[in-house]
Design a protein around this motif. Structure first.
Motif, PDB file in Angstrom:
ATOM      1  N   ARG A 139      27.004  26.897   3.156  1.00 19.55           N
ATOM      2  CA  ARG A 139      27.326  26.300   4.522  1.00 19.55           C
ATOM      3  C   ARG A 139      28.336  25.103   4.347  1.00 19.55           C
ATOM      4  NH1 ARG A 139      22.219  25.142   6.738  1.00 19.55           N
ATOM      5  NH2 ARG A 139      23.448  24.248   8.460  1.00 19.55           N
ATOM      6  N   LEU A 140      28.993  24.613   5.544  1.00 16.30           N
ATOM      7  CA  LEU A 140      29.871  23.499   5.708  1.00 16.30           C
ATOM      8  C   LEU A 140      29.526  23.102   6.836  1.00 16.30           C
ATOM      9  CD1 LEU A 140      33.338  24.191   3.885  1.00 16.30           C
ATOM     10  CD2 LEU A 140      31.139  22.645   2.963  1.00 16.30           C
ATOM     11  N   ILE A 141      29.234  21.795   7.334  1.00 19.51           N
ATOM     12  CA  ILE A 141      29.144  21.389   8.335  1.00 19.51           C
ATOM     13  C   ILE A 141      30.271  19.880   8.654  1.00 19.51           C
ATOM     14  CG2 ILE A 141      26.871  21.586   8.936  1.00 19.51           C
ATOM     15  CD1 ILE A 141      25.840  18.615   8.083  1.00 19.51           C
ATOM     16  N   THR A 142      30.618  19.686   9.643  1.00 18.07           N
ATOM     17  CA  THR A 142      31.664  18.453   9.810  1.00 18.07           C
ATOM     18  C   THR A 142      30.872  17.249  10.851  1.00 18.07           C
ATOM     19  OG1 THR A 142      33.428  19.909   9.356  1.00 18.07           O
ATOM     20  CG2 THR A 142      33.867  17.601  10.679  1.00 18.07           C
ATOM     21  N   VAL A 143      30.910  16.104  10.370  1.00 17.71           N
ATOM     22  CA  VAL A 143      30.412  15.044  11.271  1.00 17.71           C
ATOM     23  C   VAL A 143      31.524  13.911  11.581  1.00 17.71           C
ATOM     24  CG1 VAL A 143      28.114  15.347  10.986  1.00 17.71           C
ATOM     25  CG2 VAL A 143      29.285  13.785   9.599  1.00 17.71           C
ATOM     26  N   ALA A 144      31.644  13.121  12.656  1.00 21.55           N
ATOM     27  CA  ALA A 144      32.596  11.993  12.554  1.00 21.55           C
ATOM     28  C   ALA A 144      31.756  10.995  13.184  1.00 21.55           C
ATOM     29  CB  ALA A 144      33.469  12.474  13.857  1.00 21.55           C
ATOM     30  N   GLY A 145      32.310   9.836  12.723  1.00 17.44           N
ATOM     31  CA  GLY A 145      31.612   8.529  12.884  1.00 17.44           C
ATOM     32  C   GLY A 145      32.142   7.389  12.400  1.00 17.44           C
ATOM     33  N   VAL A 146      31.376   6.346  12.006  1.00 21.30           N
ATOM     34  CA  VAL A 146      31.648   4.981  11.782  1.00 21.30           C
ATOM     35  C   VAL A 146      31.146   4.829  10.242  1.00 21.30           C
ATOM     36  CG1 VAL A 146      32.100   2.466  12.032  1.00 21.30           C
ATOM     37  CG2 VAL A 146      32.381   4.268  13.840  1.00 21.30           C
ATOM     38  N   VAL A 147      31.995   4.346   9.330  1.00 20.82           N
ATOM     39  CA  VAL A 147      31.204   4.090   7.920  1.00 20.82           C
ATOM     40  C   VAL A 147      30.469   2.555   8.025  1.00 20.82           C
ATOM     41  CG1 VAL A 147      31.782   3.490   5.589  1.00 20.82           C
ATOM     42  CG2 VAL A 147      33.172   5.212   6.706  1.00 20.82           C
ATOM     43  N   THR A 148      29.357   2.594   7.645  1.00 25.73           N
ATOM     44  CA  THR A 148      28.518   1.379   7.582  1.00 25.73           C
ATOM     45  C   THR A 148      28.535   0.820   6.152  1.00 25.73           C
ATOM     46  OG1 THR A 148      26.360   2.611   7.412  1.00 25.73           O
ATOM     47  CG2 THR A 148      27.132   2.065   9.513  1.00 25.73           C
ATOM     48  N   GLN A 149      28.500   1.670   5.023  1.00 31.19           N
ATOM     49  CA  GLN A 149      28.474   1.289   3.810  1.00 31.19           C
ATOM     50  C   GLN A 149      28.970   2.405   2.923  1.00 31.19           C
ATOM     51  OE1 GLN A 149      24.653   0.429   2.409  1.00 31.19           O
ATOM     52  NE2 GLN A 149      25.388  -1.144   0.794  1.00 31.19           N
ATOM     53  N   PHE A 150      29.644   2.020   1.822  1.00 27.68           N
ATOM     54  CA  PHE A 150      30.315   2.983   0.899  1.00 27.68           C
ATOM     55  C   PHE A 150      29.641   2.342  -0.530  1.00 27.68           C
ATOM     56  CE2 PHE A 150      33.639   4.397  -2.237  1.00 27.68           C
ATOM     57  CZ  PHE A 150      32.988   5.550  -2.506  1.00 27.68           C
ATOM     58  N   ARG A 151      28.883   2.987  -1.471  1.00 27.87           N
ATOM     59  CA  ARG A 151      28.310   2.536  -2.697  1.00 27.87           C
ATOM     60  C   ARG A 151      28.966   3.419  -3.855  1.00 27.87           C
ATOM     61  NH1 ARG A 151      21.794   2.172  -1.404  1.00 27.87           N
ATOM     62  NH2 ARG A 151      21.840   0.939   0.231  1.00 27.87           N
ATOM     63  N   PHE A 152      29.968   2.652  -4.219  1.00 26.62           N
ATOM     64  CA  PHE A 152      30.549   3.457  -5.598  1.00 26.62           C
ATOM     65  C   PHE A 152      29.788   3.150  -7.062  1.00 26.62           C
ATOM     66  CE2 PHE A 152      34.502   3.052  -8.452  1.00 26.62           C
ATOM     67  CZ  PHE A 152      34.886   4.678  -8.113  1.00 26.62           C
ATOM     68  N   VAL A 153      28.820   4.098  -6.994  1.00 27.85           N
ATOM     69  CA  VAL A 153      27.656   3.918  -8.095  1.00 27.85           C
ATOM     70  C   VAL A 153      27.367   5.131  -8.840  1.00 27.85           C
ATOM     71  CG1 VAL A 153      26.657   1.869  -6.755  1.00 27.85           C
ATOM     72  CG2 VAL A 153      25.836   4.208  -6.556  1.00 27.85           C
ATOM     73  N   ASN A 154      26.852   5.187  -9.824  1.00 28.76           N
ATOM     74  CA  ASN A 154      26.588   6.359 -10.556  1.00 28.76           C
ATOM     75  C   ASN A 154      24.831   6.405 -10.204  1.00 28.76           C
ATOM     76  OD1 ASN A 154      28.689   7.466 -11.772  1.00 28.76           O
ATOM     77  ND2 ASN A 154      28.282   5.766 -13.326  1.00 28.76           N
ATOM     78  N   PRO A 155      24.076   7.650 -10.072  1.00 25.53           N
ATOM     79  CA  PRO A 155      24.710   8.912 -10.594  1.00 25.53           C
ATOM     80  C   PRO A 155      25.552   9.505  -9.491  1.00 25.53           C
ATOM     81  CG  PRO A 155      22.529   9.308  -9.943  1.00 25.53           C
ATOM     82  CD  PRO A 155      22.606   7.708  -9.928  1.00 25.53           C
ATOM     83  N   HIS A 156      25.446   8.993  -8.319  1.00 26.67           N
ATOM     84  CA  HIS A 156      26.477   9.514  -7.218  1.00 26.67           C
ATOM     85  C   HIS A 156      26.681   8.261  -6.100  1.00 26.67           C
ATOM     86  CE1 HIS A 156      25.316  13.868  -8.027  1.00 26.67           C
ATOM     87  NE2 HIS A 156      23.875  13.208  -8.363  1.00 26.67           N
ATOM     88  N   ALA A 157      27.953   8.403  -6.006  1.00 24.09           N
ATOM     89  CA  ALA A 157      28.596   7.409  -4.878  1.00 24.09           C
ATOM     90  C   ALA A 157      27.626   7.886  -3.613  1.00 24.09           C
ATOM     91  CB  ALA A 157      30.093   7.260  -4.797  1.00 24.09           C
ATOM     92  N   MET A 158      27.549   6.967  -2.741  1.00 25.62           N
ATOM     93  CA  MET A 158      26.868   7.555  -1.400  1.00 25.62           C
ATOM     94  C   MET A 158      27.610   6.608  -0.396  1.00 25.62           C
ATOM     95  SD  MET A 158      24.368   8.859  -2.445  1.00 25.62           S
ATOM     96  CE  MET A 158      22.949   9.126  -1.290  1.00 25.62           C
TER      97      MET A 158
END
Length: 148
Positions: A35-54
């Protein structure tokens, strides 16, 4: 004495390994790959980390309530190989994200595509690599044709 020293080394190493392994999970028990879903909104934070970016974002639902969403990405190493940086997604940016939802229906998904307000896209490392390889092939073919 040697055996005691070996155990004093091995036990902490094993304890650290188990802690690291438990923080990582398999995809299919958490996310629904069918399944795929789509949401639209405003980014509050981007964490460029391991094991997964969030990425964390505020999405306004149909009732007008702001709902917090979490988008999980591949790890920093995989993303950086195709040019992503900690600045690839910025707080305050309005985005539309498509991804695989969780099996539980929580406000969380695994990233498949992001479209910015200006229409530019970010794709996972795999598809971006394939697009880059295909573009290189086209350029080489053009160069060969020009040389003939």
């Amino acid at each position: 004495m040697r055996l005691l020293r070996a155990w004093l080394f091995v036990v902490p190493v094993l304890a650290l390994s188990v802690a690291g392994a438990s923080s990582h999970h398999a995809f299919s028990p958490v996310y629904d790959e069918k399944r795929l879903i789509t949401v639209a909104g405003v980014v509050t934070q981007f964490r460029f980390v391991n094991p997964h970016a969030m990425m964390f974002m505020d999405v306004t639902d149909e009732a007008g309530k702001v709902v917090k969403w979490v988008v999980e990405f591949a790890g920093r190493l995989n993303l950086s190989e195709v040019g992503w940086t900690a600045e690839s997604i910025k707080a305050g940016e309005r985005v539309t994200v498509t991804g695989n939802p969780t099996h539980t229906g929580s406000q969380r998904m695994f990233f498949r595509r992001l479209v910015r307000a200006d229409g530019t896209e970010l794709l996972p490392a795999g598809p971006q690599r394939l697009k880059g390889i295909e573009e290189e092939r086209r350029q080489r073919a053009r160069q060969r044709n020009q040389q003939k």
